[in-house]
Design a protein around this motif. Structure first.
Motif, PDB file in Angstrom:
ATOM      1  N   ARG A 118       0.729  -1.198   0.201  1.00 23.16           N
ATOM      2  CA  ARG A 118      -0.073   0.013  -0.143  1.00 23.16           C
ATOM      3  C   ARG A 118       1.068   1.110  -0.032  1.00 23.16           C
ATOM      4  N   SER A 145      -5.208   5.908 -10.392  1.00 25.69           N
ATOM      5  CA  SER A 145      -5.510   4.410 -10.511  1.00 25.69           C
ATOM      6  C   SER A 145      -4.470   4.057 -11.483  1.00 25.69           C
ATOM      7  N   GLN A 205      -1.487   3.412  -9.172  1.00 26.10           N
ATOM      8  CA  GLN A 205      -1.691   2.045  -8.414  1.00 26.10           C
ATOM      9  C   GLN A 205      -1.477   0.852  -9.159  1.00 26.10           C
ATOM     10  N   SER A 209      -2.085  -2.788  -3.538  1.00 24.95           N
ATOM     11  CA  SER A 209      -3.499  -3.309  -3.345  1.00 24.95           C
ATOM     12  C   SER A 209      -4.140  -2.076  -3.030  1.00 24.95           C
ATOM     13  N   SER A 210      -3.770  -0.945  -2.576  1.00 28.98           N
ATOM     14  CA  SER A 210      -4.440   0.236  -2.299  1.00 28.98           C
ATOM     15  C   SER A 210      -3.725   1.487  -2.290  1.00 28.98           C
ATOM     16  N   LEU A 238      -3.866   5.253  -0.984  1.00 29.06           N
ATOM     17  CA  LEU A 238      -4.494   6.306  -0.686  1.00 29.06           C
ATOM     18  C   LEU A 238      -4.084   7.610  -0.431  1.00 29.06           C
ATOM     19  N   GLN A 240      -7.777   3.552   8.350  1.00 31.77           N
ATOM     20  CA  GLN A 240      -8.321   3.256   7.343  1.00 31.77           C
ATOM     21  C   GLN A 240      -8.459   1.491   7.296  1.00 31.77           C
ATOM     22  N   ASP A 241      -7.727   0.901   7.956  1.00 34.94           N
ATOM     23  CA  ASP A 241      -8.112  -0.469   8.538  1.00 34.94           C
ATOM     24  C   ASP A 241      -8.601  -0.721   9.684  1.00 34.94           C
TER      25      ASP A 241
END
Length: 340
Positions: A74, A100, A103, A109-110, A112, A335-336
């Motif tokens: 991430r 996008s 990433q 995987s993400s 932010l 976030q998690d």
């Protein structure tokens, strides 16, 4: 330090970054709860895109960690710009990219994306006394109660806030640096009147930033009747003003501090940041004792009937230029749901 029991390691290692108009700062999170490590500062101008800068940092990490290296899963990217939509452009630098696509290119995987001052605001609750220098107010920092605000003159001028909630700290990002700047006396009225002959809108950032300090200096020259003054960079103005050898540069820095104080008081009133107002960015720390001897605090409090309200609010200079990275790390944890 090892991951806490019950905390998933699926999102680690993770990468955090704080990107301004001049520098991109990168750091590494080996696991949940880890401190930001392996920090590197890369000049934005030396990289044509964020992909290039991230790849340069990862190459350094691969060399450092050797066989222990794992690609990051991430990235929390704090950027000096408005972060709405997929297409992002730095306000005061040349990077323009799709979040996008980035990433996908990095295999994350993400991704932010935060405003850089959103990340700096999230760092405030975690700052230690060693990372701060307090000026005035009631109560000691860190650990102020209620809303906190941060203002940062760097390449541009960032403004943000953070509020405590039952779900953790909630950042209030915005573009407060582009609010209209207001004068407090006749000299400042003349300064702003001159700047308006060149710019239709005189925002706080137009004068209170690295790109704005030369504009402020030229206005001081004109209003002070100094003819034929050379156009100086922000670095030259700071150097000459602090040396005491250039009275116009010194007056420019004095005006900078006074105007910043008035603006900071406005932000404190707007956000109700009674827990404290923090000063970040790269310019004020360079001013050293000049800043603490300036009219900043006087002007911060000079709000008529609300002087007493503002007198109680502590101001703290953030002396750690890497603080926003810990804010980006907190954003990943929240976030998690690791921090609630």
């Amino acid at each position: 330090m090892t991951p806490e029991k019950g905390v998933s390691a699926a999102g680690y290692p993770s990468l955090v970054a704080d990107v301004g108009g001049t520098n991109a700062r990168f750091g590494w999170l080996a696991h949940a709860g880890a401190a930001v490590a392996d920090v590197q500062v890369l000049p934005v101008r030396e990289h044509g895109s964020p992909l290039s800068a991230v790849q340069a940092y990862l190459a350094l990490q691969q060399a450092r960690l050797a066989s222990a290296y794992q690609a990051p899963r991430r990235l929390a990217f704090a950027l000096a710009t408005s972060v709405g939509g997929d297409r992002l452009e730095l306000t005061n630098a040349h990077w323009s990219f799709s979040r996008s696509e980035l990433q996908q290119q990095l295999g994350l995987s993400s991704l932010l994306v935060l405003n850089d001052f959103e990340a700096l605001a999230l760092s405030l609750p975690r700052l230690s006394a060693a990372q701060l220098r307090q000026w005035g107010g009631v109560g000691g920092l860190p650990g102020g109660q209620g809303a906190l605000a941060v203002i940062g003159p760097g390449t541009g001028l960032g403004v943000a806030g953070v509020l405590p909630s039952r779900h953790g700290w909630m950042a209030l990002p915005g573009e407060g640096g582009h609010m209209t700047l207001s004068p407090a006396d006749a000299f400042e009225s003349e300064l702003l009147a001159h700047v308006r002959t060149e710019f239709a809108h005189v925002s706080a950032e137009r004068l209170l930033s690295g790109i704005g300090l030369p504009v402020l200096h030229q206005a001081v020259c004109v209003v002070s009747g100094v003819a034929g003054a050379p156009v100086l960079t922000a670095e030259q103005i700071v150097e000459r003003g602090l040396s005491g050898a250039d009275s116009v540069c010194e007056r420019s820095l004095a005006s900078f501090c006074a105007l910043l104080g008035g603006f900071a008081g406005n932000v404190a009133l707007a956000l109700g940041s009674r827990g404290g107002v923090y000063i970040g960015g790269g310019i004020v720390p360079r001013l050293g004792e000049f800043f603490f001897a300036s009219q900043f605090r006087e002007r911060f409090e000079a709000k008529g009937r609300f002087r007493v309200y503002l007198q109680d609010i502590p101001v703290a200079l953030i002396t750690d230029t890497l603080a926003a990275l810990s804010g980006a790390a907190l954003a990943l944890e929240q976030q998690d749901g690791d921090v609630l």
